[in-house]
Write a protein that holds these residues in place. Sequence first.
Motif: not given
Length: 656
Positions: A517-519, A558-573
């Motif tokens: 998983n990502h962090s 902003e670029a990271r969050q957009d990439a997470f949502k677009t490519t992997w389908g989640f929002e990093c928290e």
Amino acid sequence: MALQNSGNTVFLTEQEANRIRITVQNRSKKCSDLQGTTRESRDFKTAKSQATGASLMADMGGAREDTLPALAVGQPYLPCTSSLEDLEPMALADLKLETHHRGRRMTVKRTCPVVVLAGTSWTMVQDDASETERLEIVLHKTRFGQDVLESAKQFVIKEPYFTVTDQDEPTIRIDHPSDLVVSMEDLTKSGLNLNFEVNGNADDSAAAEAMAKKCKEKGNKALKSQELQLAHAHYSEGLKIARQEIVVKSNPDLGRDISRNRAHVNLLLQQFDEAKADAEAALIGNQDTRSKELDSKAYFRAASAAYNLANYQDAKGYIGKQLELSPEDKEAKAWLRRIESRLREQDTGKYALKKTRATLSKARPRADAASFFTNTEVKDSPGRGRGLFATRDISAGQIVMVEKAFCVVWGFESEALTAMTYDVRDDQIRASAVGLAKATVQKLLNNPSQTEGVMDLYGDYEGLGKKALTINEGVMVDSFQVYDIISRNAFGPGNQYGEEGARNASTGLWIWAAYINHSCVPNAKKEYVGDLMVLRATKPIAEGEEIFHSYNESSDYEARQDAFKTTWGFECECALCVVEGAEDAAVRKKRREFVRHAEEFVAKEPWANAKKLSISRAQRLKRSIQDTYDGEKYKNLPLVGIQRIEEWLALANRRQ
């Protein structure tokens, strides 16, 4: 769509994105309106002229170098899971638009040149009633490096899907390779009766044996000329006859001989599952000299197949059997040493990475190494599905895991293909590694034993499930399921062998690593040695602790969050994103500007032999970025914006 000079990033104008979106949406509406409509008959001469002209244009021009093919995704359907004999025949005249003709099959002959494009191949076909229609294969259009439609003249289409193209052209569309069956008789041009069976009398037995020998001879001839697919087809014909009971009784070695030969062809075709099975079927077990020689060859081929499937313990067993029969075989002894090296890597996690890296090149980009997973296990991760966890304490800098890629496509290889995909499920346009999806489907078709490992990974579409399904015509792979898995789990191994761009970015699938998983505050970091992923701990990891690495290391929130949502389908928290997200947008904008200046500096100023003036400027840039971080809020958090300029300073100061 123009590609900008910015590495592997694709920029679409709003007009280009809308054009793709509108094209797909219009086709979807058209298909909905046409569903169930009776097919209109085509004029053969007009259809042939259309295909011939399009083929010439494709040969002359091909795809422009500054464009990417655009494909619609998110409208999956299952491949046919029935054998041909369980399907009812139908004619072209029976087709209805936007219909999957379940439970039916259709036999057609190619009557025109094949139009080969980047993402599709199509041609015109006729049935026995001389009706003409367009036949199109989307994406998965090659097999063993040859265009499927060009490989033969006659095909059987299982459960035909009749629809329209983006240009409103009616077409029979193939998305799953197993839904199009190439005529074996057409491929071999043998004219042999594939359903030949003997009834027990001597004459029939002798005729069957003669026929099987003829197939073997034709296979040997095709192998000698390196026509591997043809050789495989001939050997398969021969085995079907040679394995009939009465032929086995009269000549038991004939089937073994053909199996041994087909094992060799299967190794060359990278069909390792079948190669291993053929090698085992070829074993004689007698103690005379000739039998030992032949069994030694069979064991070697079985070992080669097992090695390429990463079944190193099995490979060692086969080579051990070969050495019992041929104790002085130098090649077998060398293979045993090679296998034992892989087993040591697998068991201990100790690698000669510098030596391995030195052996790699553009001509040999894939590492000869085993995977090491002993330090890790897959478990449920609360709120994240599944994750990778440490099975023991791991020190900072220590190897967490090493994984050989299941499949990788390098940017310089012909299989590399990036496409712009519009996903109707979430209205997102993405640059997708469809070349890797194609290669993964091909590998699973070749080796169905590996299906479960790939299909166990997370995807948005369940498809056929995890298990490999095989029917009389061969293995089935749900190409939509593979695409979704690749979209969520692929990695880029970086530019190791020359320039890459958005059209030809290297991509790969590492199955075990896909569970990590990502962090943005990771405890591990990956590096690549060819197609070998090496994951090291960046801080101490305790037994039972979850392992994280960063999917996107951009310093731009902003670029990271957009990439997470677009490519992997989640929002990093993660802790870093929580702090950054709570900042004033003006602070993040100011930081982005300073980071941009720092990245431009690093790109233009070589750290080797850097002047004091350059070092002073770099230090000022670092302080400017650092000042945008609130020291108290960012306590114990990485300051990702300064990392690149810090690395430059560390290298430059080392040379002073």
